[in-house]
Design a protein around this motif. Structure first.
Motif, mmCIF file in Angstrom:
data_model
loop_
_atom_site.group_PDB
_atom_site.id
_atom_site.type_symbol
_atom_site.label_atom_id
_atom_site.label_comp_id
_atom_site.label_asym_id
_atom_site.label_seq_id
_atom_site.Cartn_x
_atom_site.Cartn_y
_atom_site.Cartn_z
ATOM 1 N N ARG A 12 -40.270 14.375 -4.830
ATOM 2 C CA ARG A 12 -39.896 15.650 -4.213
ATOM 3 C C ARG A 12 -38.953 16.362 -5.180
ATOM 4 O O ARG A 12 -37.959 15.777 -5.602
ATOM 5 C CB ARG A 12 -39.211 15.407 -2.872
ATOM 6 C CG ARG A 12 -40.159 14.806 -1.832
ATOM 7 C CD ARG A 12 -39.448 14.381 -0.565
ATOM 8 N NE ARG A 12 -38.467 15.323 -0.070
ATOM 9 C CZ ARG A 12 -38.735 16.383 0.717
ATOM 10 N NH1 ARG A 12 -39.975 16.608 1.084
ATOM 11 N NH2 ARG A 12 -37.772 17.180 1.127
ATOM 12 N N ALA A 13 -39.279 17.605 -5.500
ATOM 13 C CA ALA A 13 -38.519 18.328 -6.514
ATOM 14 C C ALA A 13 -38.025 19.674 -6.000
ATOM 15 O O ALA A 13 -38.632 20.279 -5.120
ATOM 16 C CB ALA A 13 -39.385 18.549 -7.750
ATOM 17 N N ALA A 14 -36.919 20.125 -6.591
ATOM 18 C CA ALA A 14 -36.384 21.467 -6.350
ATOM 19 C C ALA A 14 -36.157 22.121 -7.704
ATOM 20 O O ALA A 14 -35.807 21.453 -8.678
ATOM 21 C CB ALA A 14 -35.089 21.396 -5.559
ATOM 22 N N ILE A 15 -36.361 23.428 -7.750
ATOM 23 C CA ILE A 15 -36.235 24.192 -8.986
ATOM 24 C C ILE A 15 -35.190 25.278 -8.785
ATOM 25 O O ILE A 15 -35.210 25.989 -7.773
ATOM 26 C CB ILE A 15 -37.582 24.843 -9.367
ATOM 27 C CG1 ILE A 15 -38.666 23.782 -9.551
ATOM 28 C CG2 ILE A 15 -37.432 25.715 -10.617
ATOM 29 C CD1 ILE A 15 -40.070 24.346 -9.594
ATOM 30 N N VAL A 44 -43.066 20.314 -4.925
ATOM 31 C CA VAL A 44 -41.935 21.225 -5.076
ATOM 32 C C VAL A 44 -41.568 21.684 -3.671
ATOM 33 O O VAL A 44 -42.335 22.383 -3.015
ATOM 34 C CB VAL A 44 -42.274 22.419 -5.990
ATOM 35 C CG1 VAL A 44 -41.116 23.400 -6.034
ATOM 36 C CG2 VAL A 44 -42.616 21.922 -7.388
ATOM 37 N N VAL A 45 -40.407 21.254 -3.193
ATOM 38 C CA VAL A 45 -40.007 21.537 -1.814
ATOM 39 C C VAL A 45 -39.051 22.718 -1.701
ATOM 40 O O VAL A 45 -38.847 23.243 -0.611
ATOM 41 C CB VAL A 45 -39.401 20.290 -1.129
ATOM 42 C CG1 VAL A 45 -40.445 19.179 -1.044
ATOM 43 C CG2 VAL A 45 -38.157 19.808 -1.848
ATOM 44 N N ASP A 46 -38.466 23.138 -2.822
ATOM 45 C CA ASP A 46 -37.615 24.324 -2.803
ATOM 46 C C ASP A 46 -37.550 24.912 -4.200
ATOM 47 O O ASP A 46 -37.640 24.190 -5.197
ATOM 48 C CB ASP A 46 -36.207 23.998 -2.300
ATOM 49 C CG ASP A 46 -35.494 25.214 -1.708
ATOM 50 O OD1 ASP A 46 -36.008 26.351 -1.829
ATOM 51 O OD2 ASP A 46 -34.410 25.028 -1.126
ATOM 52 N N VAL A 68 -33.890 15.546 -2.290
ATOM 53 C CA VAL A 68 -34.991 15.541 -3.253
ATOM 54 C C VAL A 68 -34.758 14.440 -4.281
ATOM 55 O O VAL A 68 -33.659 13.900 -4.396
ATOM 56 C CB VAL A 68 -35.159 16.913 -3.962
ATOM 57 C CG1 VAL A 68 -35.466 18.011 -2.955
ATOM 58 C CG2 VAL A 68 -33.958 17.275 -4.810
ATOM 59 N N ASP A 69 -35.805 14.144 -5.035
ATOM 60 C CA ASP A 69 -35.725 13.121 -6.075
ATOM 61 C C ASP A 69 -35.311 13.695 -7.416
ATOM 62 O O ASP A 69 -34.739 12.994 -8.246
ATOM 63 C CB ASP A 69 -37.087 12.431 -6.241
ATOM 64 C CG ASP A 69 -37.566 11.794 -4.961
ATOM 65 O OD1 ASP A 69 -36.813 10.970 -4.390
ATOM 66 O OD2 ASP A 69 -38.686 12.118 -4.511
ATOM 67 N N VAL A 70 -35.647 14.965 -7.638
ATOM 68 C CA VAL A 70 -35.371 15.587 -8.928
ATOM 69 C C VAL A 70 -35.089 17.074 -8.747
ATOM 70 O O VAL A 70 -35.724 17.729 -7.933
ATOM 71 C CB VAL A 70 -36.541 15.356 -9.925
ATOM 72 C CG1 VAL A 70 -37.834 15.951 -9.424
ATOM 73 C CG2 VAL A 70 -36.218 15.882 -11.304
#
Length: 163
Positions: A12-15, A44-46, A68-70
């Motif tokens: 799960r990633a956020a940018i 990509v969750v956010d 998130v994981d990353v």
């Protein structure tokens, strides 16, 4: 890690794009990161855009590191006074991944910028079991960072955090 493994265990990633001028309609950097992550099978969750402001940057990071994981950021890593991404994020790291900046510098020097790579800082670390990568805002360097370092290594680093 194989594509099948990614599908079974997507991260799960956020940018976070840091910029005083980018919007969702013109943020090619954020879209490039999102595309690389989803193409590799991650979720990509956010995805947010904030100004070059320490409080805004750290607020988003604190919101995400437990869910998130990353987290991958782009922008705000240069040498200008307004560039405060690394100054905002590095103090929050529980552990710094020191080799990331060195690899980014070497790849930027060899493959893109030559000695101008000195002006494009990057960093990575761990904050509450969440991997955080800070990429420069230059699209060519985002591509290098995602394709040559983050996508190939993110599962290994995540697995190391679980030990």
């Amino acid at each position: 890690m194989s594509k099948k493994m990614t599908e079974e265990h997507p991260l799960r990633a956020a940018i976070l794009t840091i910029s005083n001028s980018r919007t969702f309609s013109n943020d090619t950097n954020g879209l490039m990161i999102q595309s690389a992550l989803t193409h590799a099978g991650h979720q990509v969750v956010d995805y947010q855009i904030v100004r070059d402001d320490r409080e805004e940057i750290t607020r988003h990071l604190h919101e995400w590191v437990c869910s998130v994981d990353v987290v991958i950021t782009s922008g705000g890593t240069g040498l200008a006074k307004r560039d405060v991404t690394l100054e905002a994020i590095e103090p929050i790291f529980d552990k710094k991944i020191t080799g990331f900046a060195g690899l980014m510098d070497a790849l930027a020097y060899r493959n893109d910028c030559g000695v101008q790579s000195l002006a494009y800082r990057s960093s990575a670390g761990v904050c509450r079991q969440c991997l955080v990568f800070c990429l420069p805002g230059l699209p060519r360097l985002i591509k290098i960072g995602m394709e040559k370092i983050i996508i190939p290594e993110v599962f290994h680093l995540h697995d190391e955090l679980q030990k």
